[in-house]
Design a protein around this motif. Structure first.
Motif, PDB file in Angstrom:
ATOM      1  N   PHE A   1       0.847  -1.193   0.000  1.00  0.00           N
ATOM      2  CA  PHE A   1       0.000   0.000   0.000  1.00  0.00           C
ATOM      3  C   PHE A   1       0.878   1.236   0.000  1.00  0.00           C
ATOM      4  O   PHE A   1       1.879   1.295   0.724  1.00  0.00           O
ATOM      5  CB  PHE A   1      -0.864  -0.012   1.277  1.00  0.00           C
ATOM      6  N   THR A   2       0.497   2.261  -0.757  1.00  0.00           N
ATOM      7  CA  THR A   2       1.072   3.603  -0.606  1.00  0.00           C
ATOM      8  C   THR A   2      -0.069   4.591  -0.448  1.00  0.00           C
ATOM      9  O   THR A   2      -1.031   4.558  -1.221  1.00  0.00           O
ATOM     10  CB  THR A   2       1.938   3.993  -1.823  1.00  0.00           C
TER      11      THR A   2
ATOM     12  N   GLY B   1      -3.315   3.618   5.724  1.00  0.00           N
ATOM     13  CA  GLY B   1      -2.408   2.471   5.683  1.00  0.00           C
ATOM     14  C   GLY B   1      -2.467   1.669   6.967  1.00  0.00           C
ATOM     15  O   GLY B   1      -2.544   0.435   6.949  1.00  0.00           O
ATOM     16  N   ARG B   2      -2.460   2.369   8.073  1.00  0.00           N
ATOM     17  CA  ARG B   2      -2.475   1.643   9.358  1.00  0.00           C
ATOM     18  C   ARG B   2      -3.821   0.966   9.591  1.00  0.00           C
ATOM     19  O   ARG B   2      -3.891  -0.114  10.181  1.00  0.00           O
ATOM     20  CB  ARG B   2      -2.141   2.605  10.486  1.00  0.00           C
TER      21      ARG B   2
ATOM     22  N   GLN C   1      -3.688  -2.122   7.592  1.00  0.00           N
ATOM     23  CA  GLN C   1      -2.768  -3.062   8.237  1.00  0.00           C
ATOM     24  C   GLN C   1      -3.457  -3.787   9.397  1.00  0.00           C
ATOM     25  O   GLN C   1      -3.377  -5.010   9.518  1.00  0.00           O
ATOM     26  CB  GLN C   1      -1.546  -2.297   8.741  1.00  0.00           C
TER      27      GLN C   1
ATOM     28  N   LEU D   1       3.841  -0.970   3.901  1.00  0.00           N
ATOM     29  CA  LEU D   1       3.175   0.334   3.815  1.00  0.00           C
ATOM     30  C   LEU D   1       4.201   1.414   3.487  1.00  0.00           C
ATOM     31  O   LEU D   1       5.246   1.487   4.137  1.00  0.00           O
ATOM     32  CB  LEU D   1       2.522   0.701   5.152  1.00  0.00           C
TER      33      LEU D   1
ATOM     34  N   LEU E   1       4.089   5.488   3.504  1.00  0.00           N
ATOM     35  CA  LEU E   1       3.107   6.432   4.039  1.00  0.00           C
ATOM     36  C   LEU E   1       3.595   7.877   3.902  1.00  0.00           C
ATOM     37  O   LEU E   1       4.227   8.210   2.911  1.00  0.00           O
ATOM     38  CB  LEU E   1       2.827   6.042   5.492  1.00  0.00           C
TER      39      LEU E   1
END
Ligand code: NDP
Length: 486
Positions: free
Chosen positions: A228-229, A235-236, A239, A251, A253
């Protein structure tokens, strides 16, 4: 052509371009009345079908000899190279970066594809010593299976390629959810890969809003790894949703990237590199420079020259060759950045150039390149990622204080120092908390052979690109071979 006559690009599922549950329209951020593309959106059933296809294609792709996989990626690179100008222009129209930046990004994606095409033929493993006299031990790297790829809008060709190319080169299959803001670029990337000869199901593309398909995209039990970007918060959240199932996660970020300008810096170089780092792509880069920490001996000269240069930047339609700064990607991002200009006003930072009222007239989503002086490093403007063409100048008295301020945010992506003093440059390299460190150049990534990523809240999991990509997209298989005893 009217909106309803504009063709609808499909979802890519099992090698077919399919219509979906709805249609998404994308508009030009410089002229929102102009329709750029219409793209089919997926429903949860389409996403499930994409995972069915990726899972079914996985055994065949895993067994495909790696150099053969590389050949397909080389063919994709050749096709993309022929389309740099055309796709670069579409990128500008869809995302808003200038024509030079759009073409530059596509050309960079060609290099990334070529690099990972070559990587498919590189050795992957070690022969290891064993205590057994006749035991032969080696380790090799095996594909993971189905990889979920989630990409943002700010580099809508390069970021997908730097995730998808290594995933495929190392034998995985992919379900990709691109940003809803740049679906046409995603279609072009997928076309290049499928035309190059990728078997059906090896790459699947599902467009759509996270509110409609987010759970289906991240919730499938067959996902072995997810890359993921985007923002740290999203992102978290993703996750947290997947690690309980044992999914391997990578990730990339946010950032609050600092440059430090020491008294002995080359003034011209420091100004030009800071300007590029802060303002190119309208500041919509995770590696964008957002803080300049400047020592007293050069502070006034640096500020004056930078402010003059920022004030002279030509903001406008990114399709015009003369334009240096395009719009922000969307109304939402424009509003978000403007809200930080309001925060800056409330916090009392001194506006040096740009600001809320300096945006060009018209209905595009523009923000004028903006610089604040005497920013308090503990303020919101000093701490939070703005993701727009906004730079804060921060006064510091020593290198030690500069490093302390540089390290004083939750982020740690990229950091730069401008100096002629090698000893002080080394001290900075040693002490600064950042995944990518520069001496006398802008905060930035990324050549394909070089690891990309950050520390602290800027990344999680192994680095992207270069040899580092192997660590994420494969797992180690250790083999003990003994001869039959009789
Ligand atoms: P997000 O982090 O929300 O989105 C990034 C990507 O994740 C997009 O493709 C988005 O899809 C997708 N996504 C979001 N939620 C889910 C979900 N639940 N399941 C699956 N996919 C999901 O960023 P935004 O685009 O909203 O931008 C907000 C801020 O994030 C920016 O202002 C910037 O600060 C930061 N950002 C950082 C980037 C970086 O390079 N590090 C890149 C982009 C943003 P969709 O676009 O369709 O909503």
């Amino acid at each position: 052509m009217t909106a309803t006559e504009t063709p609808v690009h499909g979802l890519l599922i099992d090698g077919e371009w399919r219509q979906g549950a709805g249609v998404l329209e994308r508009r030009n951020p410089a002229r929102p009345s102009e329709l750029v593309a219409r793209v089919a959106t997926a429903g949860p059933d389409d996403v499930r079908a994409a995972y069915d296809a990726a899972a079914a294609a996985a055994p065949g792709w895993r067994r495909t000899p790696p150099p053969k996989r590389g050949e397909i990626l080389f063919a994709a690179a050749a096709l993309l190279a022929q389309r740099v100008d055309a796709i670069g222009e579409e990128l500008s129209r869809e995302e808003g970066k200038t024509l030079a930046e759009g073409r530059g990004e596509v050309a960079r994606a060609v290099q990334i594809l070529r690099w990972f095409a070559g990587e498919a033929s590189q050795p992957l493993g070690d022969v290891l010593p064993s205590a057994g006299a006749t035991t032969f031990v080696w380790s090799e790297r095996a594909p993971l299976g189905v990889v979920c790829v989630i990409t943002p809008w700010n580099f809508p060709v390069a970021i997908p390629i730097w995730k998808i190319a290594p995933a495929l080169a190392f034998g995985n299959t992919v379900v990709w959810k691109p940003s809803e803001l740049t679906p046409l670029c995603a279609v072009r990337v997928a076309q290049v890969l499928t035309e190059a000869g990728l078997p059906p199901g090896v790459l699947n593309v599902v467009h759509g809003l996270p509110s409609e398909i987010g759970d289906a995209v991240t919730g499938d039990e067959r996902i072995a790894a997810l890359t993921f970007t985007g923002s740290t918060a999203t992102g978290r959240r993703i996750q947290r949703a997947v690690v309980g199932r044992g999914v391997k996660v990578q990730l990339e970020l946010g950032g609050k990237n600092p440059v430090i300008v020491l008294d002995d810096a080359d003034l011209e170089q420091a100004v030009e590199q800071t300007l590029r780092g802060a303002m190119m792509s309208s500041g919509q880069k995770c590696t964008a420079t957002s803080r300049a920490l400047v020592l007293p001996g050069i502070r006034d000269a640096f500020a004056q020259r930078l402010i003059d240069r920022v004030g002279a930047l030509r903001v406008g339609d990114p399709l015009l060759e003369r334009t240096q700064i395009g719009p922000l990607v969307s109304e939402g991002q424009r509003d978000r950045v403007v809200s930080y200009l309001d925060v800056a006003a409330q916090e009392g930072h001194e506006l040096a150039v740009g600001g809320r009222d300096a945006a060009p007239d018209g209905d595009g989503w523009f923000v004028a390149p903006t610089v604040y002086r005497d920013v308090d490093p503990a303020s919101r403007l000093g701490q939070e990622e703005v993701f727009g063409p906004v730079l804060g100048l921060i006064a510091v008295d020593s290198l030690e204080q500069a490093v302390e301020v540089a390290n004083g945010t939750q982020y740690g992506l990229s950091a730069s120092i401008f100096t002629r003093d090698i000893a002080r440059a080394f001290a900075f390299v040693r002490e600064v908390e950042a995944g990518m460190v520069h001496v006398n150049s802008e905060t930035a990534g990324a050549e394909p052979q070089v690891p990309f990523g950050g520390s602290k809240a800027s990344s999680s999991g192994s680095r992207e690109q270069g040899k580092a990509a192997v660590a994420f997209f494969t797992e180690t298989k250790t083999v003990y071979l003994d001869m039959p005893s009789s």
